[in-house]
Design a protein around this motif. Structure first.
Motif, PDB file in Angstrom:
ATOM      1  N   GLY A 136       0.805  -1.208   0.000  1.00 31.93           N
ATOM      2  CA  GLY A 136       0.000   0.000   0.000  1.00 31.93           C
ATOM      3  C   GLY A 136       0.841   1.262   0.000  1.00 31.93           C
ATOM      4  N   ARG A 137       0.263   2.324  -0.539  1.00 26.75           N
ATOM      5  CA  ARG A 137       0.932   3.611  -0.559  1.00 26.75           C
ATOM      6  C   ARG A 137       0.839   4.265   0.817  1.00 26.75           C
ATOM      7  NH1 ARG A 137       2.611   5.093  -5.375  1.00 26.75           N
ATOM      8  NH2 ARG A 137       3.126   7.130  -4.511  1.00 26.75           N
ATOM      9  N   GLY A 138       1.768   5.175   1.103  1.00 29.66           N
ATOM     10  CA  GLY A 138       1.753   5.873   2.385  1.00 29.66           C
ATOM     11  C   GLY A 138       3.042   6.633   2.594  1.00 29.66           C
ATOM     12  N   ALA A 139       3.240   7.050   3.826  1.00 27.75           N
ATOM     13  CA  ALA A 139       4.459   7.779   4.173  1.00 27.75           C
ATOM     14  C   ALA A 139       5.006   7.234   5.489  1.00 27.75           C
ATOM     15  CB  ALA A 139       4.176   9.271   4.286  1.00 27.75           C
ATOM     16  N   ALA A 140       5.004   5.909   5.615  1.00 28.42           N
ATOM     17  CA  ALA A 140       5.445   5.259   6.837  1.00 28.42           C
ATOM     18  C   ALA A 140       6.958   5.336   6.988  1.00 28.42           C
ATOM     19  CB  ALA A 140       5.000   3.796   6.837  1.00 28.42           C
ATOM     20  N   ARG A 141       7.392   5.322   8.240  1.00 28.01           N
ATOM     21  CA  ARG A 141       8.806   5.092   8.539  1.00 28.01           C
ATOM     22  C   ARG A 141       9.016   3.585   8.353  1.00 28.01           C
ATOM     23  NH1 ARG A 141       9.100   6.699  14.557  1.00 28.01           N
ATOM     24  NH2 ARG A 141       7.085   5.627  14.421  1.00 28.01           N
ATOM     25  N   ALA A 142       9.644   3.215   7.243  1.00 26.21           N
ATOM     26  CA  ALA A 142       9.741   1.805   6.857  1.00 26.21           C
ATOM     27  C   ALA A 142      11.164   1.306   7.008  1.00 26.21           C
ATOM     28  CB  ALA A 142       9.264   1.622   5.421  1.00 26.21           C
ATOM     29  N   LEU A 143      11.283   0.085   7.490  1.00 24.26           N
ATOM     30  CA  LEU A 143      12.568  -0.596   7.596  1.00 24.26           C
ATOM     31  C   LEU A 143      12.516  -1.859   6.759  1.00 24.26           C
ATOM     32  CD1 LEU A 143      15.363  -1.155   8.983  1.00 24.26           C
ATOM     33  CD2 LEU A 143      14.082  -2.396  10.744  1.00 24.26           C
ATOM     34  N   GLU A 144      13.490  -2.041   5.857  1.00 24.33           N
ATOM     35  CA  GLU A 144      13.624  -3.329   5.197  1.00 24.33           C
ATOM     36  C   GLU A 144      14.774  -4.089   5.829  1.00 24.33           C
ATOM     37  OE1 GLU A 144      14.051  -5.887   1.123  1.00 24.33           O
ATOM     38  OE2 GLU A 144      14.509  -3.738   0.996  1.00 24.33           O
ATOM     39  N   VAL A 145      14.465  -5.269   6.359  1.00 22.52           N
ATOM     40  CA  VAL A 145      15.446  -6.152   6.978  1.00 22.52           C
ATOM     41  C   VAL A 145      15.924  -7.139   5.911  1.00 22.52           C
ATOM     42  CG1 VAL A 145      15.819  -7.876   8.771  1.00 22.52           C
ATOM     43  CG2 VAL A 145      14.313  -5.921   9.216  1.00 22.52           C
ATOM     44  N   GLY A 146      17.238  -7.175   5.679  1.00 22.09           N
ATOM     45  CA  GLY A 146      17.762  -8.039   4.625  1.00 22.09           C
ATOM     46  C   GLY A 146      17.462  -7.478   3.250  1.00 22.09           C
ATOM     47  N   CYS A 147      17.932  -6.272   2.994  1.00 22.15           N
ATOM     48  CA  CYS A 147      17.539  -5.541   1.782  1.00 22.15           C
ATOM     49  C   CYS A 147      18.186  -6.081   0.515  1.00 22.15           C
ATOM     50  CB  CYS A 147      17.859  -4.057   1.932  1.00 22.15           C
ATOM     51  SG  CYS A 147      19.634  -3.679   2.008  1.00 22.15           S
ATOM     52  N   GLY A 148      19.254  -6.885   0.642  1.00 21.42           N
ATOM     53  CA  GLY A 148      19.950  -7.319  -0.564  1.00 21.42           C
ATOM     54  C   GLY A 148      20.437  -6.126  -1.363  1.00 21.42           C
ATOM     55  N   GLU A 149      20.257  -6.195  -2.682  1.00 24.55           N
ATOM     56  CA  GLU A 149      20.739  -5.088  -3.527  1.00 24.55           C
ATOM     57  C   GLU A 149      19.762  -3.923  -3.579  1.00 24.55           C
ATOM     58  OE1 GLU A 149      19.157  -4.310  -6.697  1.00 24.55           O
ATOM     59  OE2 GLU A 149      17.672  -5.682  -5.850  1.00 24.55           O
ATOM     60  N   GLY A 150      18.584  -4.055  -2.926  1.00 28.85           N
ATOM     61  CA  GLY A 150      17.726  -2.903  -2.724  1.00 28.85           C
ATOM     62  C   GLY A 150      16.453  -2.807  -3.516  1.00 28.85           C
ATOM     63  N   ARG A 151      16.065  -3.833  -4.276  1.00 27.45           N
ATOM     64  CA  ARG A 151      14.912  -3.651  -5.154  1.00 27.45           C
ATOM     65  C   ARG A 151      13.603  -3.490  -4.394  1.00 27.45           C
ATOM     66  NH1 ARG A 151      14.695  -9.464  -8.375  1.00 27.45           N
ATOM     67  NH2 ARG A 151      14.312 -10.829  -6.590  1.00 27.45           N
ATOM     68  N   VAL A 152      13.436  -4.140  -3.248  1.00 27.36           N
ATOM     69  CA  VAL A 152      12.205  -3.949  -2.479  1.00 27.36           C
ATOM     70  C   VAL A 152      12.220  -2.586  -1.792  1.00 27.36           C
ATOM     71  CG1 VAL A 152      10.818  -4.818  -0.558  1.00 27.36           C
ATOM     72  CG2 VAL A 152      11.798  -6.416  -2.195  1.00 27.36           C
ATOM     73  N   SER A 153      13.364  -2.152  -1.318  1.00 26.98           N
ATOM     74  CA  SER A 153      13.462  -0.800  -0.757  1.00 26.98           C
ATOM     75  C   SER A 153      13.097   0.249  -1.797  1.00 26.98           C
ATOM     76  CB  SER A 153      14.875  -0.542  -0.228  1.00 26.98           C
ATOM     77  OG  SER A 153      15.107  -1.227   0.975  1.00 26.98           O
ATOM     78  N   ARG A 154      13.541   0.044  -3.035  1.00 29.65           N
ATOM     79  CA  ARG A 154      13.183   0.996  -4.097  1.00 29.65           C
ATOM     80  C   ARG A 154      11.677   0.993  -4.338  1.00 29.65           C
ATOM     81  NH1 ARG A 154      18.010  -1.231  -5.967  1.00 29.65           N
ATOM     82  NH2 ARG A 154      17.063  -2.598  -7.539  1.00 29.65           N
ATOM     83  N   LEU A 155      11.069  -0.179  -4.267  1.00 29.00           N
ATOM     84  CA  LEU A 155       9.617  -0.260  -4.430  1.00 29.00           C
ATOM     85  C   LEU A 155       8.911   0.467  -3.295  1.00 29.00           C
ATOM     86  CD1 LEU A 155       7.089  -1.398  -5.833  1.00 29.00           C
ATOM     87  CD2 LEU A 155       7.400  -3.489  -4.490  1.00 29.00           C
ATOM     88  N   LEU A 156       9.390   0.303  -2.071  1.00 32.09           N
ATOM     89  CA  LEU A 156       8.787   0.996  -0.932  1.00 32.09           C
ATOM     90  C   LEU A 156       8.878   2.515  -1.107  1.00 32.09           C
ATOM     91  CD1 LEU A 156      10.186  -1.208   1.991  1.00 32.09           C
ATOM     92  CD2 LEU A 156       7.838  -1.194   1.121  1.00 32.09           C
ATOM     93  N   HIS A 183       9.244   6.250   3.723  1.00 31.91           N
ATOM     94  CA  HIS A 183      10.580   6.742   4.081  1.00 31.91           C
ATOM     95  C   HIS A 183      11.383   5.543   4.572  1.00 31.91           C
ATOM     96  CE1 HIS A 183       8.816  10.701   3.656  1.00 31.91           C
ATOM     97  NE2 HIS A 183       7.877  10.354   4.521  1.00 31.91           N
ATOM     98  N   VAL A 184      12.382   5.126   3.793  1.00 23.62           N
ATOM     99  CA  VAL A 184      12.930   3.776   3.921  1.00 23.62           C
ATOM    100  C   VAL A 184      14.335   3.774   4.515  1.00 23.62           C
ATOM    101  CG1 VAL A 184      13.489   1.659   2.668  1.00 23.62           C
ATOM    102  CG2 VAL A 184      11.562   3.086   1.914  1.00 23.62           C
ATOM    103  N   THR A 185      14.513   2.886   5.480  1.00 18.25           N
ATOM    104  CA  THR A 185      15.835   2.520   5.979  1.00 18.25           C
ATOM    105  C   THR A 185      16.117   1.095   5.526  1.00 18.25           C
ATOM    106  OG1 THR A 185      15.646   3.947   7.916  1.00 18.25           O
ATOM    107  CG2 THR A 185      17.267   2.171   8.029  1.00 18.25           C
ATOM    108  N   ALA A 186      17.253   0.875   4.871  1.00 18.83           N
ATOM    109  CA  ALA A 186      17.604  -0.436   4.322  1.00 18.83           C
ATOM    110  C   ALA A 186      18.758  -1.028   5.118  1.00 18.83           C
ATOM    111  CB  ALA A 186      17.991  -0.312   2.850  1.00 18.83           C
ATOM    112  N   THR A 187      18.595  -2.269   5.565  1.00 19.25           N
ATOM    113  CA  THR A 187      19.639  -2.947   6.321  1.00 19.25           C
ATOM    114  C   THR A 187      19.918  -4.317   5.721  1.00 19.25           C
ATOM    115  OG1 THR A 187      18.177  -4.082   7.886  1.00 19.25           O
ATOM    116  CG2 THR A 187      18.837  -1.834   8.439  1.00 19.25           C
TER     117      THR A 187
END
Length: 241
Positions: free
Chosen positions: A41-61, A67-71
């Motif tokens: 879903g769309r929004g403006a959540a403070r989002a954390l991706e755990v196990g981001c890999g090369e980042g494609r899901v973080s880019r989708l978020l 607002h994404v933090t990638a780890t």
């Protein structure tokens, strides 16, 4: 920081995974991307991706407005994510030891990573710890039932065969070659009850469950088979009252 043993494999294949994951249409992610966007879903959540890999899901978020933090535990993968401008912030950290204060995030996402984490219950506990009140944990898994079987052939109507037991925890290692790229995978296969138990132990209750269908694409037999047997299991969870 000492690299945890479960990330050693991914450190060794970081470059191969980056190439594999970034080729559009190459693997299953691309055929579930629209359904995943709708589930997040769309929004403006403070989002954390755990196990981001090369980042494609973080880019989708980020595309969805969050607002994404990638780890990730693997520094090379975090750097690949950073190079692709995948998130707003980055951290090298194992899933079971996240360097954030309690309640820091409204949305915590673990996309196809809990199968690769040796201490899966510890990772879920950490995800619950950093979740803000009213927030959501979103988990994608290779479907535990699909993980324990195989199709008898490449035909779309080939029988699905389960050999051995669905129960228990098993290590898997293998490689896949497609369109000139080879990727080595490794992790653990375990039944749904184990994941549900980890959520319960962490004080989380499942609030939504999906067994998504791929976007049909002619010529990709493996994904046509997934119209019959789910490839992924998606869960949302919230804190127990």
């Amino acid at each position: 920081m000492t690299e945890p043993p479960d990330s050693a494999h991914w450190a060794s294949v970081a470059a191969a995974w980056t190439e594999w994951a970034r080729r559009p249409g190459h693997d299953a992610f691309w055929y579930y991307r629209d359904a995943l966007s709708a589930f997040v879903g769309r929004g403006a959540a403070r989002a954390l991706e755990v196990g981001c890999g090369e980042g494609r899901v973080s880019r989708l978020l980020r595309e969805l407005g969050h607002h994404v933090t990638a780890t990730d535990a693997v520094a090379a993968l975090v750097e690949a994510a950073r190079a692709a401008n995948s998130a707003d912030r980055y951290a090298v950290a194992p899933a079971a030891d996240l360097p954030f204060a309690a309640g820091s995030f409204d949305l915590v996402v673990a996309y196809n990573v809990l199968m690769d984490v040796e201490d899966m219950p510890g990772a879920v506990t950490e995800m619950a710890r950093v979740l803000a009140p009213g927030g959501t944990v979103l988990i994608s898994l290779v479907h535990p039932f699909r993980d324990r079987g195989r199709f008898a052939g490449a035909q779309p109507d080939a029988p699905f065969i389960v050999e051995g037991s669905y129960y228990g925890r098993e290590r898997f290692e293998g490689s896949e070659t497609r369109d000139g790229l080879t990727m080595a995978f490794a992790g653990w296969s375990q039944p749904l009850e184990v994941y549900a138990g980890a959520l319960e132990q962490a004080g989380l209750a499942i609030s939504a469950l999906r067994e998504p269908l791929p976007t049909p694409v002619d010529g990709h037999v493996a994904f046509r088979q997934s119209m019959r047997m789910p490839l992924f299991l998606w869960l949302k969870a919230r804190r127990l009252a």
